[in-house]
Enzyme design. Structure first.
Site, PDB file in Angstrom:
ATOM      1  N   HIS A   3      66.569 -33.565   3.429  1.00  0.00           N
ATOM      2  CA  HIS A   3      67.019 -34.942   3.620  1.00  0.00           C
ATOM      3  C   HIS A   3      68.532 -35.000   3.772  1.00  0.00           C
ATOM      4  O   HIS A   3      69.226 -34.037   3.513  1.00  0.00           O
ATOM      5  CB  HIS A   3      66.592 -35.830   2.444  1.00  0.00           C
ATOM      6  CG  HIS A   3      67.213 -35.456   1.136  1.00  0.00           C
ATOM      7  ND1 HIS A   3      66.568 -34.650   0.221  1.00  0.00           N
ATOM      8  CD2 HIS A   3      68.404 -35.769   0.568  1.00  0.00           C
ATOM      9  CE1 HIS A   3      67.331 -34.494  -0.847  1.00  0.00           C
ATOM     10  NE2 HIS A   3      68.459 -35.159  -0.657  1.00  0.00           N
ATOM     11  N   ARG A  50      75.297 -43.183   0.461  1.00  0.00           N
ATOM     12  CA  ARG A  50      75.456 -44.149  -0.625  1.00  0.00           C
ATOM     13  C   ARG A  50      75.468 -45.558  -0.036  1.00  0.00           C
ATOM     14  O   ARG A  50      76.036 -45.768   1.028  1.00  0.00           O
ATOM     15  CB  ARG A  50      76.751 -43.875  -1.381  1.00  0.00           C
ATOM     16  CG  ARG A  50      76.710 -42.595  -2.173  1.00  0.00           C
ATOM     17  CD  ARG A  50      78.050 -42.326  -2.871  1.00  0.00           C
ATOM     18  NE  ARG A  50      77.961 -41.100  -3.625  1.00  0.00           N
ATOM     19  CZ  ARG A  50      78.211 -39.894  -3.128  1.00  0.00           C
ATOM     20  NH1 ARG A  50      78.578 -39.772  -1.865  1.00  0.00           N
ATOM     21  NH2 ARG A  50      78.105 -38.824  -3.872  1.00  0.00           N
ATOM     22  N   GLU A  86      67.889 -40.383   2.212  1.00  0.00           N
ATOM     23  CA  GLU A  86      68.024 -40.783   0.811  1.00  0.00           C
ATOM     24  C   GLU A  86      69.111 -41.844   0.705  1.00  0.00           C
ATOM     25  O   GLU A  86      70.265 -41.594   1.030  1.00  0.00           O
ATOM     26  CB  GLU A  86      68.406 -39.576  -0.044  1.00  0.00           C
ATOM     27  CG  GLU A  86      68.700 -39.913  -1.489  1.00  0.00           C
ATOM     28  CD  GLU A  86      69.255 -38.725  -2.253  1.00  0.00           C
ATOM     29  OE1 GLU A  86      70.156 -38.952  -3.083  1.00  0.00           O
ATOM     30  OE2 GLU A  86      68.801 -37.585  -2.028  1.00  0.00           O
ATOM     31  N   ASN A 140      74.392 -46.638  -6.591  1.00  0.00           N
ATOM     32  CA  ASN A 140      75.004 -46.506  -7.917  1.00  0.00           C
ATOM     33  C   ASN A 140      75.116 -47.889  -8.546  1.00  0.00           C
ATOM     34  O   ASN A 140      75.627 -48.817  -7.926  1.00  0.00           O
ATOM     35  CB  ASN A 140      76.378 -45.841  -7.814  1.00  0.00           C
ATOM     36  CG  ASN A 140      76.264 -44.405  -7.368  1.00  0.00           C
ATOM     37  OD1 ASN A 140      75.541 -43.626  -7.964  1.00  0.00           O
ATOM     38  ND2 ASN A 140      76.974 -44.055  -6.306  1.00  0.00           N
ATOM     39  N   HIS A 179      75.327 -35.858   1.434  1.00  0.00           N
ATOM     40  CA  HIS A 179      75.076 -34.444   1.675  1.00  0.00           C
ATOM     41  C   HIS A 179      73.834 -34.259   2.537  1.00  0.00           C
ATOM     42  O   HIS A 179      73.052 -35.168   2.709  1.00  0.00           O
ATOM     43  CB  HIS A 179      74.896 -33.691   0.350  1.00  0.00           C
ATOM     44  CG  HIS A 179      73.754 -34.199  -0.477  1.00  0.00           C
ATOM     45  ND1 HIS A 179      73.926 -35.071  -1.528  1.00  0.00           N
ATOM     46  CD2 HIS A 179      72.415 -33.964  -0.414  1.00  0.00           C
ATOM     47  CE1 HIS A 179      72.749 -35.351  -2.075  1.00  0.00           C
ATOM     48  NE2 HIS A 179      71.817 -34.686  -1.415  1.00  0.00           N
ATOM     49  N   GLU A 181      73.373 -29.414  -0.098  1.00  0.00           N
ATOM     50  CA  GLU A 181      72.607 -29.179  -1.312  1.00  0.00           C
ATOM     51  C   GLU A 181      71.512 -28.164  -1.010  1.00  0.00           C
ATOM     52  O   GLU A 181      70.808 -28.275  -0.007  1.00  0.00           O
ATOM     53  CB  GLU A 181      71.978 -30.491  -1.789  1.00  0.00           C
ATOM     54  CG  GLU A 181      71.160 -30.347  -3.039  1.00  0.00           C
ATOM     55  CD  GLU A 181      70.539 -31.664  -3.480  1.00  0.00           C
ATOM     56  OE1 GLU A 181      70.230 -31.788  -4.673  1.00  0.00           O
ATOM     57  OE2 GLU A 181      70.360 -32.571  -2.628  1.00  0.00           O
TER      58      GLU A 181
END
Length: 139
Positions: A5, A9, A55, A59, A73, A116
């Site tokens: 993925h 944010r 994704e 937050n 990422h 990642e």
């Protein structure tokens, strides 16, 4: 290695879901609320392509991102995270976030894109030198 993925944010989860789902046509595949970390992860993907999700990371505590910080990422699944990290180190790549718990590591591309690496299946047993290795730089 298998692509997993890309993470971005978002500042307003409902507005983002309206955009990605209602306007762009993706559908919500899964949602995880992390109370301790104070964030929510929502994975959205095209119908029939659930294994190629985006994704959305929300937050709970507001933070200005600016362009660049909002992109998180790219993630890849690997068969053996320790072997992959050893091969990367041997090739001169810095492991910015070592796989201390046998599950997750981060490296950066030459252009500082965070990548990642996730262990396929269950985490491997903690092992040295990774278990006691500190983070290096940002990831």
């Amino acid at each position: 290695m298998r692509y997993l993925h890309t993470m971005v944010r978002v500042t307003d989860l409902e507005v983002s879901l309206d955009f990605y789902c209602n306007k762009l046509g993706l559908r919500e595949v899964s949602r995880i609320d992390h109370e301790a970390g104070r964030f929510t992860l929502v994975f959205v993907a095209p119908e029939g392509q659930e294994d190629c999700a985006l994704e959305l990371t929300y937050n709970w505590d507001p933070e200005p991102y600016g362009e660049g910080r909002n992109f998180g990422h790219v993630a890849y699944e690997v068969d053996d995270i320790y072997t992959t990290c050893r091969e990367l180190v041997d090739a001169g790549v810095t492991i910015n976030r070592p796989p201390r718990e046998g599950k997750m590591a981060f490296i950066r591309s030459p252009d500082n894109i965070s990548i990642e690496l996730l262990q396929k299946g269950d985490a491997l047993a903690p092992a040295e030198p990774w278990h006691s290795m500190a983070n290096t730089g940002r990831w």
